[in-house]
Design a protein around this motif. Structure first.
Motif, PDB file in Angstrom:
ATOM      1  N   ARG A 271      50.104   4.124  36.892  1.00 39.64           N
ATOM      2  CA  ARG A 271      49.888   4.374  35.470  1.00 39.64           C
ATOM      3  C   ARG A 271      51.045   3.773  34.672  1.00 39.64           C
ATOM      4  O   ARG A 271      52.216   4.112  34.893  1.00 39.64           O
ATOM      5  N   ILE A 272      50.708   2.882  33.759  1.00 42.58           N
ATOM      6  CA  ILE A 272      51.695   2.250  32.892  1.00 42.58           C
ATOM      7  C   ILE A 272      51.523   2.808  31.489  1.00 42.58           C
ATOM      8  O   ILE A 272      50.466   2.627  30.868  1.00 42.58           O
ATOM      9  N   ALA A 273      52.523   3.491  30.970  1.00 43.52           N
ATOM     10  CA  ALA A 273      52.515   3.937  29.580  1.00 43.52           C
ATOM     11  C   ALA A 273      53.132   2.835  28.726  1.00 43.52           C
ATOM     12  O   ALA A 273      54.242   2.378  29.000  1.00 43.52           O
TER      13      ALA A 273
ATOM     14  N   LEU B 194      45.874  -3.921  27.942  1.00 43.38           N
ATOM     15  CA  LEU B 194      44.649  -3.135  28.115  1.00 43.38           C
ATOM     16  C   LEU B 194      43.523  -4.007  28.666  1.00 43.38           C
ATOM     17  O   LEU B 194      42.739  -3.575  29.521  1.00 43.38           O
ATOM     18  N   GLU B 195      43.462  -5.240  28.200  1.00 42.66           N
ATOM     19  CA  GLU B 195      42.413  -6.142  28.669  1.00 42.66           C
ATOM     20  C   GLU B 195      42.660  -6.609  30.099  1.00 42.66           C
ATOM     21  O   GLU B 195      41.719  -6.772  30.878  1.00 42.66           O
TER      22      GLU B 195
ATOM     23  N   ALA C 109      42.471  -3.635  39.086  1.00 43.99           N
ATOM     24  CA  ALA C 109      42.174  -2.519  39.979  1.00 43.99           C
ATOM     25  C   ALA C 109      43.472  -1.859  40.434  1.00 43.99           C
ATOM     26  O   ALA C 109      44.413  -2.535  40.853  1.00 43.99           O
ATOM     27  N   GLY C 110      43.501  -0.547  40.328  1.00 43.87           N
ATOM     28  CA  GLY C 110      44.686   0.187  40.745  1.00 43.87           C
ATOM     29  C   GLY C 110      45.733   0.337  39.673  1.00 43.87           C
ATOM     30  O   GLY C 110      46.761   0.976  39.896  1.00 43.87           O
ATOM     31  N   VAL C 111      45.488  -0.261  38.506  1.00 39.46           N
ATOM     32  CA  VAL C 111      46.438  -0.192  37.397  1.00 39.46           C
ATOM     33  C   VAL C 111      45.742   0.407  36.179  1.00 39.46           C
ATOM     34  O   VAL C 111      44.713  -0.110  35.730  1.00 39.46           O
ATOM     35  N   THR C 112      46.301   1.490  35.665  1.00 40.94           N
ATOM     36  CA  THR C 112      45.805   2.106  34.439  1.00 40.94           C
ATOM     37  C   THR C 112      46.852   1.925  33.346  1.00 40.94           C
ATOM     38  O   THR C 112      48.019   2.273  33.538  1.00 40.94           O
ATOM     39  N   VAL C 113      46.443   1.347  32.234  1.00 39.67           N
ATOM     40  CA  VAL C 113      47.339   1.159  31.094  1.00 39.67           C
ATOM     41  C   VAL C 113      46.995   2.204  30.040  1.00 39.67           C
ATOM     42  O   VAL C 113      45.846   2.290  29.596  1.00 39.67           O
TER      43      VAL C 113
END
Length: 297
Positions: free
Chosen positions: A2-4, A17-18, A22-26
């Motif tokens: 998770r990247i804030a 965001l675009e 896979a495996g990365v949530t922004v």
């Protein structure tokens, strides 16, 4: 992972965001929940997002306005950057700070390396340098990524301005004595995500931390970029537009710009295995996207 990311509408955060894979949530954190001009909102909002890493991409980016509102720029770009880094340190996670070529004065006759002396010549540049120093003071678990001449399909930028002017003009005057690395925010997003993965996956590797330059390969003056934009536009059926090459002195602005904004990004390639593409291909792709799928206003 998770990247804030601070901000919701900037070129970099929208690109991240675009480009999230896979495996990365922004997770984009912006106003009113997180406002870099309101320091008390920073720590609780970031903590609540439960990130594995924080990217500080939001900034006071109005370069000319910063000349008359330097305290506001210093608060957002300097003090708040330190506050973001402090909460990252408290959470035990890395922070990536997005910085700029404007920390340099532009007088070198080669591309700038990370260890070259900083000497900002504008209020914006001073505020961003203050942010770099605040981040470094807050935590050793940081990466500072300096980039330059950012454009994208999002927000306000040079590419969209040129396309808008081309709708009503057959000639546009463009500065030809500032040299830099035109850099796509989409490529920046890919690079940030790659660096973030390295930092999270290798928490004890100190070589991954520190200051890195992150620019597209190749160099150009603004007039070269404008000509490339208009060439791509013409290939898609647009009317031809000439570029009149002018000097910086012919287009005075409140803030001084570095005459040389070239960044040597070889350290990023060597240590993080991240290399941005040549600027010409990325620019052509952006122009095609804007003209065929999106509005340029």
């Amino acid at each position: 992972m998770r990247i804030a990311v601070t901000g919701q509408s900037g070129q970099v955060v929208l690109s991240m965001l675009e480009r999230a894979r896979a495996g990365v949530t922004v997770v984009a954190l912006g106003r009113p929940q997180l406002d870099l001009a309101d320091l008390e909102t920073i720590a609780p909002t970031i903590a609540a997002s439960r990130p594995d890493i924080v990217v500080n991409a939001a900034a006071f980016t109005a370069v000319d306005l910063a000349e008359s509102e330097e305290e506001a720029a210093r608060l957002v770009n300097g003090t708040a950057a330190g506050a973001v880094a402090k909460i990252a340190a408290a959470l035990g996670i890395p922070v990536i700070q997005i910085s700029t070529d404007y920390v340099f004065d532009g007088t070198l006759d080669r591309s700038y390396r990370e260890d070259d002396a900083v000497n900002p010549i504008s209020a914006y540049g001073r505020s961003k340098l203050e942010g770099e120093r605040a981040v470094a003071a807050a935590t050793s678990n940081h990466v500072i990524l300096r980039t330059a001449w950012v454009y994208s399909p999002f927000g306000k930028n040079f590419v969209k301005t040129m396309l808008r002017l081309a709708e009503t003009r057959d000639e546009v005057g463009v500065v030809a004595d500032q040299l830099g690395c035109p850099t796509s925010a989409l490529d920046i997003a890919d690079a940030i995500i790659a660096v973030a993965c390295n930092l999270v996956e290798r928490p004890d590797d100190d070589t991954l931390r520190g200051v890195f330059h992150m620019g597209a390969q190749g160099e150009a003056v603004w007039a070269d970029v404008a000509e490339a934009i208009f060439t791509e536009r013409a290939a898609l059926g647009g009317a031809p537009v000439r570029v009149k090459r002018i000097a910086t002195s012919d287009y005075p602005t409140p803030a001084k710009r570095p005459a040389n904004s070239r960044l040597d990004s070889s350290r990023l390639a060597t240590i993080h295995n991240v290399r941005l593409p040549q600027w010409q291909g990325a620019l052509a792709s952006c122009v095609r996207r804007l003209l065929t799928t999106e509005q340029t206003g």
